[in-house]
Design an enzyme around this catalytic site. Structure first.
Site, mmCIF file in Angstrom:
data_model
loop_
_atom_site.group_PDB
_atom_site.id
_atom_site.type_symbol
_atom_site.label_atom_id
_atom_site.label_comp_id
_atom_site.label_asym_id
_atom_site.label_seq_id
_atom_site.Cartn_x
_atom_site.Cartn_y
_atom_site.Cartn_z
ATOM 1 N N ASP A 81 -52.049 -54.872 29.081
ATOM 2 C CA ASP A 81 -51.827 -53.852 28.048
ATOM 3 C C ASP A 81 -50.348 -53.498 27.891
ATOM 4 O O ASP A 81 -49.889 -53.217 26.793
ATOM 5 C CB ASP A 81 -52.632 -52.604 28.387
ATOM 6 C CG ASP A 81 -52.554 -51.604 27.255
ATOM 7 O OD1 ASP A 81 -52.799 -52.009 26.100
ATOM 8 O OD2 ASP A 81 -52.224 -50.442 27.510
ATOM 9 N N ASP A 82 -49.610 -53.524 28.996
ATOM 10 C CA ASP A 82 -48.187 -53.142 28.909
ATOM 11 C C ASP A 82 -47.415 -54.136 28.055
ATOM 12 O O ASP A 82 -46.462 -53.773 27.370
ATOM 13 C CB ASP A 82 -47.569 -53.081 30.310
ATOM 14 C CG ASP A 82 -48.389 -52.191 31.211
ATOM 15 O OD1 ASP A 82 -48.551 -51.017 30.870
ATOM 16 O OD2 ASP A 82 -48.908 -52.691 32.229
ATOM 17 N N GLU A 108 -52.723 -53.858 34.566
ATOM 18 C CA GLU A 108 -52.113 -52.587 34.176
ATOM 19 C C GLU A 108 -51.001 -52.166 35.130
ATOM 20 O O GLU A 108 -51.227 -52.084 36.339
ATOM 21 C CB GLU A 108 -53.224 -51.517 34.173
ATOM 22 C CG GLU A 108 -52.819 -50.172 33.676
ATOM 23 C CD GLU A 108 -52.497 -50.159 32.200
ATOM 24 O OE1 GLU A 108 -53.108 -50.926 31.436
ATOM 25 O OE2 GLU A 108 -51.608 -49.394 31.809
ATOM 26 N N ASP A 109 -49.822 -51.923 34.582
ATOM 27 C CA ASP A 109 -48.722 -51.341 35.353
ATOM 28 C C ASP A 109 -48.360 -52.138 36.615
ATOM 29 O O ASP A 109 -48.108 -51.572 37.684
ATOM 30 C CB ASP A 109 -48.993 -49.862 35.676
ATOM 31 C CG ASP A 109 -48.762 -48.981 34.445
ATOM 32 O OD1 ASP A 109 -48.449 -49.524 33.364
ATOM 33 O OD2 ASP A 109 -48.868 -47.752 34.549
ATOM 34 N N TYR A 111 -54.256 -38.810 29.954
ATOM 35 C CA TYR A 111 -53.339 -39.942 29.887
ATOM 36 C C TYR A 111 -51.905 -39.408 29.749
ATOM 37 O O TYR A 111 -51.645 -38.264 30.098
ATOM 38 C CB TYR A 111 -53.783 -40.911 28.771
ATOM 39 C CG TYR A 111 -53.164 -42.250 29.027
ATOM 40 C CD1 TYR A 111 -53.348 -42.884 30.259
ATOM 41 C CD2 TYR A 111 -52.346 -42.833 28.092
ATOM 42 C CE1 TYR A 111 -52.709 -44.074 30.536
ATOM 43 C CE2 TYR A 111 -51.716 -44.031 28.372
ATOM 44 C CZ TYR A 111 -51.890 -44.637 29.590
ATOM 45 O OH TYR A 111 -51.253 -45.807 29.872
ATOM 46 N N ARG A 132 -45.432 -50.478 38.934
ATOM 47 C CA ARG A 132 -44.599 -49.901 37.856
ATOM 48 C C ARG A 132 -45.459 -48.953 37.038
ATOM 49 O O ARG A 132 -45.967 -49.302 35.979
ATOM 50 C CB ARG A 132 -44.020 -51.035 36.997
ATOM 51 C CG ARG A 132 -42.820 -50.653 36.187
ATOM 52 C CD ARG A 132 -43.054 -50.787 34.697
ATOM 53 N NE ARG A 132 -44.138 -49.943 34.248
ATOM 54 C CZ ARG A 132 -44.829 -50.095 33.130
ATOM 55 N NH1 ARG A 132 -44.573 -51.094 32.339
ATOM 56 N NH2 ARG A 132 -45.801 -49.259 32.770
ATOM 57 N N ASN A 191 -42.364 -43.871 28.503
ATOM 58 C CA ASN A 191 -43.240 -42.809 29.022
ATOM 59 C C ASN A 191 -42.847 -42.477 30.456
ATOM 60 O O ASN A 191 -42.277 -43.330 31.143
ATOM 61 C CB ASN A 191 -44.696 -43.304 29.040
ATOM 62 C CG ASN A 191 -45.254 -43.498 27.648
ATOM 63 O OD1 ASN A 191 -44.938 -42.744 26.749
ATOM 64 N ND2 ASN A 191 -46.082 -44.517 27.494
ATOM 65 N N LYS A 251 -57.166 -44.829 31.818
ATOM 66 C CA LYS A 251 -57.339 -45.814 30.729
ATOM 67 C C LYS A 251 -58.817 -46.064 30.458
ATOM 68 O O LYS A 251 -59.233 -46.210 29.308
ATOM 69 C CB LYS A 251 -56.633 -47.118 31.099
ATOM 70 C CG LYS A 251 -55.115 -46.988 30.939
ATOM 71 C CD LYS A 251 -54.541 -48.052 30.053
ATOM 72 C CE LYS A 251 -53.222 -47.622 29.474
ATOM 73 N NZ LYS A 251 -52.359 -48.697 29.059
#
Ligand code: NAD
Length: 566
Positions: free
Chosen positions: A281-282, A258-259, A116, A169, A422, A187
């Site tokens: 999650d973001d 996610e993203d 990760y 993203r 990150n 993940k």
């Protein structure tokens, strides 16, 4: 006492049968060696080699899992570069998942930064070049009308956890199109290694709607559609079909968005939160991990949550997600919604988010657009607002300058400095800068790990405010009781549980999160609290008493060990 549930059922054990994993005709010979969920490699015992047609396909010596582990760890260490370690682990995961998860379980602090953030960021950038074989599913916009049929190609029929991205993203690295597949894969590996979700239940998916990253269009190793991103109605019809198909093919699934790019992410969460058990999650996982850090930091500052004034750099998914959950927590602490919001301030790429900018502000920023003269820079905002905490979620490095940190330390005995962007290259400041510029008084956390810092005779161990503390436990807890939704309160209890697990020893080291070596236990405790919240709020599909929940969670966790096939 059992609480009201949508339906009363017996607790699931959450361990799929061998038949479910291997299919009705259990694989033999080379097909068995090619099945990463079942393969034991050199650890197949003599009887199974005979019974399952493996004789001659393996070298004669039979190894134990522990011996394989020692060899795999030596090979891992032999790789000099993080990306080499990533490739090694990917190949191992594709070959033998039991051994892969045993390795992760045994050395979490070394392995998690590889599978990760930060290494997964580099792996995504290089994904086209290091690609060996696919893992997970790729569904492109050209496959509209056939998504349910495509999902049925997945070899496992009982999928419980999907992590899906459209690659727009990826971490703080921007639009990487299908190269973002490293994120759902990583993940889900964390779901298994950190919370014990069985790997057979996990499915990573990348939706390919094109990419607006021009350099990928020109790249000979790019693996996705060579076209600009499809947007608008066509995009949303594609997502609608995807969600409907997922519900139909995998009815017990929990979907993690996610993203996604930020406008899409907020919309998908809003549109689908109640239609399919899902979360982002973001937005929500980040919120819980940051709130946990803030709650833990109160033990150092001696203040209450209601006394905090937060200044965010970056007003996207992560920032406004944290602020929303902070407001929910501050509401429990006695503040009204408007009082809580008044304690959250944002600086985005255009300066301070204020009422005067209302017409140009995205929807998610509006609740935090306060009546205030415009301010152009973070330094000005710090000077005038005098926040207790500075939270970096802008994806832009080095914005917390030594001067800004030093000013924070003048206003606050213990300034809270979270550089959450990150990967490491995007962090708003380094751990070293935070400690040095604050005279060793900063309470610091980052999104990606930083090494320990020696300063004026003290050793600081920076905490990693990473979602990995939250989402595996939230997912597991929700799945164990088959919750209909993942509610905001479930994230709130996850944050509080995580903060409670921070020990005095952690705090003495400067760390406001537990050590990653405790991640399995942390995830079990979070899963238990989340499942309890689902039961108490009537969302659970499985009736459990408070006392039954933790044993049910523990029973459902996967342990990487070989099972007998004969
Ligand atoms: P996003 O794209 O939704 O939001 C980014 C925000 O930063 C936007 O509001 C943008 O206007 C603002 N911004 C960009 N450049 C800026 C600048 N120079 N000055 C001020 N503001 C600027 O992204 P996001 O999902 O909110 O993620 C942001 C960062 O947080 C990423 O780097 C991501 O990796 C990180 N993140 C970390 C964690 C964690 O575990 N710690 C979790 C989620 C996100």
């Amino acid at each position: 006492m059992a609480f009201q549930c949508r339906a009363v059922k017996t607790p699931a054990t959450h361990a799929p049968s061998l038949q479910a994993i291997g299919g009705a005709a259990f694989p033999r010979g080379s097909a068995l060696l090619a099945n990463s969920l079942l393969n034991k490699g050199t650890a197949f015992p003599e009887e199974e080699r005979d019974a399952l047609g493996l004789r001659g396909l393996l070298p004669p010596r039979v190894f134990t899992l522990e011996e394989q582990l020692a060899r795999a760890y030596a090979n891992f260490q032999h790789q000099a570069e993080p990306l080499g370690k990533y490739v090694f682990l990917t190949l191992l995961q594709n070959r033998n998942e039991t051994l892969f998860y045993k390795l992760l379980e045994t050395h979490p602090e070394e392995m998690i930064p590889i599978i990760y953030t930060p290494t997964v960021g580099q792996a995504c950038l290089d994904y086209g070049a290091i690609f060996r074989r696919p893992r997970g599913m790729f569904i492109s916009i050209r496959e509209r009308g056939r998504i349910a049929e495509i999902l049925r190609h997945w070899p496992q029929t009982d999928v419980r956890m999907i992590v899906v991205t459209d690659g727009e993203r990826i971490l703080g690295l921007g639009d990487l199109g299908v190269l973002g597949m490293g994120i759902p894969v990583g993940k889900l590996a964390l779901y298994t290694s950190c919370a014990g979700l069985h790997p057979a239940y996990c499915l990573p998916i990348t939706l390919d709607v094109g990419t607006n990253n021009g350099s990928l269009h020109d790249s000979p190793t790019y693996l996705g559609l060579n076209q600009p991103r499809v947007r608008g109605e066509e995009y949303h019809a594609f997502i609608e079909e995807f969600v409907t198909a997922v519900k139909r093919v995998f009815p017990k699934v929990l979907l993690q968005w996610e993203d996604f790019g930020n406008t899409t992410a907020f919309r998908l969460l809003r549109d689908y939160q109640k239609r399919i058990c899902s979360f982002n999650d973001d937005i929500q996982g980040t919120a819980a991990v940051a709130l946990a850090g803030l709650i833990a930091s109160l033990r150092e500052t001696g203040q209450s949550l209601a006394e905090q004034k937060l200044l965010f750099l970056g007003a996207g998914e992560a920032g406004t997600g944290i602020a929303d959950l902070f407001c929910a927590a501050a509401g429990d602490a006695g503040l009204s919604e408007s009082e809580a919001r008044a304690r959250c301030w944002f600086v985005d790429s255009q300066g301070l988010v204020v009422r005067g900018r209302l017409t140009e502000l995205a929807h998610h920023k509006i609740p935090y657009a306060h009546e205030h003269p415009p301010l152009a820079t973070l330094a000005e905002a710090v000077e005038i607002l005098r926040p207790t905490a500075l939270i970096g979620v802008s994806g832009t490095p080095a914005k917390f300058t030594p001067e800004i940190i030093a000013r924070m330390a003048e206003f606050n005995e213990r300034p809270v400095i979270f550089a959450l962007s990150n990967p490491t290259s995007q962090a708003e400041c380094t751990a070293e800068a935070a400690y040095k510029s604050s005279g060793g008084r900063a309470i610091f956390a980052s999104g990606s790990p930083f090494p320990t810092v020696e300063f004026e005779g003290r050793t600081f161990v920076p905490g990693q405010g990473n979602n990995v503390y939250i989402f595996p436990g939230v997912g597991l807890g929700s799945l164990v009781v088959e919750s209909a939704e993942v509610s905001e309160r479930m994230f709130l209890v996850a944050a509080r549980t995580l903060a409670d697990l921070v020990t005095d020893e952690d705090l003495a080291l400067g760390r406001i999160y537990p050590s990653l070596t405790r991640i399995r236990e942390v995830s079990v405790k979070i899963a238990t609290a989340v499942a309890r919240e689902a039961v108490h709020s009537g969302l659970a599909g499985i009736a459990l008493t408070d006392d039954e929940i933790e044993p049910a969670v523990r029973r459902s966790t996967y342990q990487p060990a070989y099972r007998s096939y004969i």
